[in-house]
Design a protein around this motif. Structure first.
Motif, short mmCIF file in Angstrom:
data_model
loop_
_atom_site.label_atom_id
_atom_site.label_comp_id
_atom_site.label_asym_id
_atom_site.label_seq_id
_atom_site.Cartn_x
_atom_site.Cartn_y
_atom_site.Cartn_z
N TYR A 49 11.64 -0.57 -13.54
CA TYR A 49 10.27 -1.01 -13.23
C TYR A 49 9.45 -1.18 -14.51
N ILE A 50 9.60 -0.23 -15.44
CA ILE A 50 8.86 -0.31 -16.70
C ILE A 50 9.27 -1.57 -17.47
N THR A 51 10.56 -1.83 -17.56
CA THR A 51 11.05 -3.04 -18.24
C THR A 51 10.50 -4.29 -17.58
N LEU A 52 10.54 -4.34 -16.26
CA LEU A 52 10.01 -5.49 -15.52
C LEU A 52 8.53 -5.71 -15.83
N LYS A 53 7.75 -4.65 -15.74
CA LYS A 53 6.31 -4.76 -16.01
C LYS A 53 6.03 -5.20 -17.44
N GLU A 54 6.76 -4.62 -18.41
CA GLU A 54 6.54 -4.99 -19.82
C GLU A 54 6.87 -6.46 -20.06
#
Length: 94
Positions: A49-54
């Motif tokens: 999720y963090i990678t997607l958001k970034e």
């Protein structure tokens, strides 16, 4: 929760995946203890999720498409393909 997937053809195992692996399982357990009210899959998919958001935020700031993220058109085309293949695959299972 553990997930297992295998790709086998003609009795030969070509690929096998188990998630989470031991390292991720320990991270997920620690996150679950720290935040027991969260849904379990939040802990498992947190880093994704963090990678997607970034990627999405960086693309918005740059005025471009996020790297490695499917567009709405790709999602629509994928669903159309799945709808086309579903009856063909169901026939093979029966």
């Amino acid at each position: 929760a553990m997930m297992y997937a295998a790709v086998e053809a003609n009795g030969v195992l070509h690929e096998r995946a188990i998630a989470p692996d031991a390292e991720l399982a320990s991270v997920v357990d620690a996150r679950a203890k720290a935040n027991p009210a969260f849904m379990p899959y939040f802990h498992l998919q947190h880093d994704d999720y963090i990678t997607l958001k970034e990627r999405c935020c960086a693309a918005i700031l740059a005025g471009s498409q996020p790297e490695g993220i499917a567009t709405i058109q790709i999602a629509i085309d994928t669903l159309k393909l799945a709808e086309t293949l579903k009856p063909l695959l169901e026939k093979q299972l029966i």
